[in-house]
Design a protein around this motif. Structure first.
Motif, short mmCIF file in Angstrom:
data_model
loop_
_atom_site.label_atom_id
_atom_site.label_comp_id
_atom_site.label_asym_id
_atom_site.label_seq_id
_atom_site.Cartn_x
_atom_site.Cartn_y
_atom_site.Cartn_z
N ARG A 46 0.85 -1.19 0.00
CA ARG A 46 0.00 0.00 0.00
C ARG A 46 0.89 1.24 0.00
O ARG A 46 1.76 1.38 0.87
N TYR A 47 0.64 2.13 -0.95
CA TYR A 47 1.41 3.37 -1.08
C TYR A 47 0.53 4.54 -0.62
O TYR A 47 -0.54 4.79 -1.17
N ASN A 48 1.01 5.28 0.39
CA ASN A 48 0.19 6.37 0.93
C ASN A 48 0.73 7.75 0.59
O ASN A 48 0.22 8.75 1.08
N PHE A 65 1.36 8.61 -2.89
CA PHE A 65 1.30 8.51 -4.35
C PHE A 65 0.42 9.65 -4.87
O PHE A 65 -0.57 10.01 -4.23
N TRP A 105 3.27 -1.19 4.18
CA TRP A 105 3.12 0.17 3.65
C TRP A 105 4.41 0.60 2.95
O TRP A 105 5.50 0.18 3.33
N ARG A 106 4.24 1.42 1.93
CA ARG A 106 5.36 2.11 1.31
C ARG A 106 5.05 3.60 1.37
O ARG A 106 3.97 4.03 0.98
N ARG A 107 6.02 4.36 1.86
CA ARG A 107 5.77 5.76 2.17
C ARG A 107 6.67 6.71 1.38
O ARG A 107 6.77 7.89 1.72
N GLN A 108 7.30 6.22 0.32
CA GLN A 108 8.10 7.10 -0.54
C GLN A 108 7.15 7.98 -1.38
O GLN A 108 6.06 7.55 -1.77
N GLY A 164 5.66 9.41 -4.57
CA GLY A 164 5.56 8.90 -5.93
C GLY A 164 4.56 9.68 -6.74
O GLY A 164 3.75 10.45 -6.20
N MET A 216 9.91 2.74 -9.67
CA MET A 216 9.72 2.57 -8.24
C MET A 216 10.02 1.14 -7.79
O MET A 216 9.67 0.74 -6.67
N THR A 239 11.27 -0.10 -4.27
CA THR A 239 10.37 -0.18 -3.11
C THR A 239 9.72 -1.55 -2.99
O THR A 239 9.12 -1.84 -1.94
#
Length: 727
Positions: free
Chosen positions: A50-52, A54, A406-409, A411, A445, A448
């Motif tokens: 899950r990307y938060n 983006f 979670w992925r928080r980079q 994007g 990406m 990640t």
């Protein structure tokens, strides 16, 4: 030409599925703390990432251009939504040859490619049956296209194309577009597996949901009864708390305040609340229905053994939620957007119609704001995260570890094309069809996929829509709101001086929700970022700045300069914007018919269920003309049954101008004798619709008259239809 790298094993190249929803805010889906149950998104998130952080562009067409090309939308020529395109290289709405799509690169490298659903990247003057088809999906790298070309369509009675040909939706009583699009996607995936199992595929599935009109099948509309009675202020607070508790946002993420342009729930009347609740219940059912249908595609991939080696990218919205229903919402929102308000009493009387085929509804702006929790603003507002931040989930069991993490980079949607090419082992070519290609603005990406602490891969990004603008760099966001509200589409906006805009500064690393303006504490940094914005805007060719709400210029029209037309059967699918201009003037239609039997069907029509007119023959052979002005008025005139032989059926439209939206007198004349006369209290000021068309011999979208979908003319012949415009 793109080709697989030599190190890539063709048999192991992954399939790629991209799902793009429409007009869904960050705080809508349950997977990201929202109030609407999204079981398929939950399911994919449990097996993926899950990307938060983006981002999209804040509006439809630019997001799609950026996603498919890997470039900044302005660089592609699609810096604004196509409906607001104007004569400027960055905003013309014409995809540039220097920015070929990822579909083209993947197809050249051996992938099967399909676009199913919404396109919204072909200018209207190239969207008729005379072409050219260069900027249709099949001209942009897709082997197969099934869907609609414009910004929205009726979900029960859509305007559809297959390849480059208009087609009618399947004739079944329980039809809904989302279900149809998923059916088509499943069928296409099965066909690939049956005929070329050695070839990987790229499927771009872009739903019309949950863009207005809010349409959902029976049963889904009732699932959320009572779920929103507490109102948008409370729902937004509840969502923000779930987001904190569920690690969607940091524990200290602030909930930004309601814009003063949106009323407090407590200030609404009881009837206004009743209508608003019903509209939100319908919207919630619409979103859950959409997500549930997408689960059938996931089921197919799993059952066929393809899911493990499929990168499934689910982008929850092409921008923030839409406030285009205005503060009160609308039963027929294209009318209210053009300044034709609906009394609350009218909406109260039509509660049971909301969400059905006999409505064209959009919920109030307060719900759009609630659905972007915890951020400021919503769709169109590129200066604030409510317009640009959307949830995303990626699943690829064969290659992605850390399922459910979670992925928080930071994007951006323009990162997807470089990512897809990298995982496919495809190097983007330097030229396509002899045209040198611009470099990607996005970055892959893939780092990640394996590491939550992977370095930031996208460190700088410009945002701009309608003059709202921002620049991001390394955790800092400088932003300037350009005034106005995002629910006045369709009519010319108010010019505003860009020099009057106030620039704000946010430290997004410490302030997740863009809640604390720190411009006063860091004036030098703000100056530096404003200079960076100007440098990027110069590179992209968008200086001096333009506001697409105001910058109206003459764009190509197929009928330019003509006031006399003759049409024949088979002329279908002409976009309203390229058809003869019938609003704000008088006109006269003369249809010459040859009746040989039990005649019935559409003779000529433009628009659809929300607004438009149609000349048709009913099941009892009566010639009929129907004219709809949204919820404002409807006039229908009917003549005596047509006997065998030739007939001249005329419609005379006498506009009571000058000015916009004026009344008109409508007359039906059959064989020289007046058959009926009626008066319209008001007429549409600018457009009947966004996606409906002008057709002879049938209707290709939703019908204006109360007759079956399509309703092709039969029991005789249409010899010709002459149209004369006044002035």
């Amino acid at each position: 030409m793109g080709s697989p790298d030599s190190t890539t094993d063709a048999a192991q190249r992954p399939n790629i599925v991209v799902v793009l929803l429409d007009d869904v805010g960050f705080g809508a889906a349950s997977t990201f703390g929202g109030p609407v149950h999204t079981p398929t998104l939950d399911r994919l998130a449990a097996r993926g990432l899950r990307y938060n952080r983006f981002h999209t562009t804040a509006i439809c067409s630019p997001t799609r251009a950026a996603l498919l090309t890997g470039r900044d939308a302005h660089a592609t020529g699609v810096g604004t939504v196509l409906n607001s395109a104007f004569d400027h290289p960055a905003y013309k709405g014409v995809l540039r040859a220097e920015t070929a799509t990822v579909a083209r690169h993947l197809r050249d490298a051996g992938y099967s490619t399909a676009c199913i659903g919404k396109w919204h990247l072909a200018p209207t003057w190239e969207s008729s049956q005379v072409g050219p088809f260069t900027r249709w999906p099949t001209g942009q790298g897709f082997d197969h296209f099934y869907g609609f070309l414009g910004g929205e369509t009726h979900q029960f009675e859509p305007t559809l194309y297959e390849g480059t040909r208009p087609v009618h939706r399947p004739e079944r009583d329980d039809y809904h577009l989302t279900e149809d699009l998923v059916d088509r996607s499943v069928d296409w995936v099965r066909m690939q597996r049956s005929t070329t199992p050695e070839r990987p595929f790229f499927l771009y599935l872009a739903t019309g949901a949950t863009h207005a009109p809010l349409h959902v099948p029976p049963g889904w509309r009732e699932r959320y009864a009572g779920a929103f009675d507490q109102g948008w202020d409370a729902v937004r607070e509840e969502t923000a708390q779930r987001q904190r508790d569920g690690e969607v946002t940091p524990p200290d993420a602030a909930l930004t305040p309601r814009p003063e342009e949106i009323p407090a729930w407590a200030d609404l009347s009881d009837d206004e609340r009743t209508v608003a609740v019903r509209m939100m219940e319908v919207y919630a059912g619409f979103l859950e229905h959409t997500d549930t249908q997408l689960g059938r595609l996931v089921d197919e991939l799993e059952a066929s053994g393809q899911f493990e080696n499929t990168l499934f990218c689910y982008v929850v919205g092409d921008n923030g939620s839409s406030a285009e229903g205005g503060p009160a919402g609308a039963l027929s929102y294209m009318g209210t957007l053009q300044g034709l308000p609906e009394p609350t009493a009218l909406r109260m009387a039509a509660l049971d119609r909301i969400g059905t085929a006999d409505s064209y509804a959009q919920y109030p702006a307060g719900w759009a704001w609630a659905m972007t929790a915890p951020f400021q603003w919503m769709k169109q507002v590129a200066s604030h995260l409510g317009g640009t931040r959307n949830p995303m989930v990626l699943s690829w069991p064969d290659r992605i570890s850390g399922a459910g993490e979670w992925r928080r980079q930071f994007g951006h949607v323009n990162d997807l094309a470089p990512t897809f090419l990298e995982i496919a082992g495809v190097t983007a070519p330097e030229t396509v069809d002899g045209v040198p290609q611009l470099p990607f603005d996005g970055s892959s990406m893939t780092a990640t996929f394996a590491a939550a602490d992977a370095p930031e891969y996208h460190r700088q990004q410009l945002f701009e829509v309608n003059g709202h603008r921002a620049i991001y760099r390394d955790g800092w966001l400088a932003a300037a709101h350009h005034g106005g509200v995002p629910w006045t589409v369709g009519m010319p906006g108010t010019p505003r001086d860009f020099a009057d805009d106030v620039w704000e500064l946010y430290d997004l690393d410490a302030d997740f929700s863009q809640s604390a303006d720190v411009a006063a504490e860091h004036p030098e940094l703000l100056t530096e970022l404003r200079e960076l914005f100007d440098a990027e805007a110069t590179r992209l060719g968008i200086l001096p700045l333009q506001d697409a709400r105001v910058a109206r210029t003459k764009m190509p029209r197929l009928v330019e300069g003509r006031t006399s037309f003759t049409f024949y059967p088979g002329m279908v699918g002409l976009p309203e914007g390229q058809a003869p201009r019938l609003l704000g003037r008088s006109w006269h239609v003369a249809a010459r018919l040859e009746v040989s039997g039990a005649v019935r069907g559409v003779v000529a029509t433009i628009g659809g269920r929300a607004a438009g007119w149609s000349l048709w023959v009913d099941e009892e052979r009566h010639p009929v003309v129907t004219y709809r002005t949204f919820e404002v008025d409807r006039v229908e005139l009917r003549g005596e049954p047509l006997a065998a032989g030739e007939h001249l059926v005329e419609v005379v439209f006498d506009y009571q101008g000058p000015g916009f939206a004026r009344p008109a007198e409508l007359t039906l004349v059959v064989d020289g004798a007046e058959a009926g006369r009626g008066r319209l209290r008001a007429t549409p000021p600018a457009i009947f619709s966004i996606d409906e068309t002008f057709d002879i011999g049938c209707t290709t979208g939703s019908p204006v008259g109360d007759h079956p979908v399509s309703f092709a003319f039969e029991g005789g012949r249409i010899l010709r239809v002459d149209l004369e415009l006044d002035g």
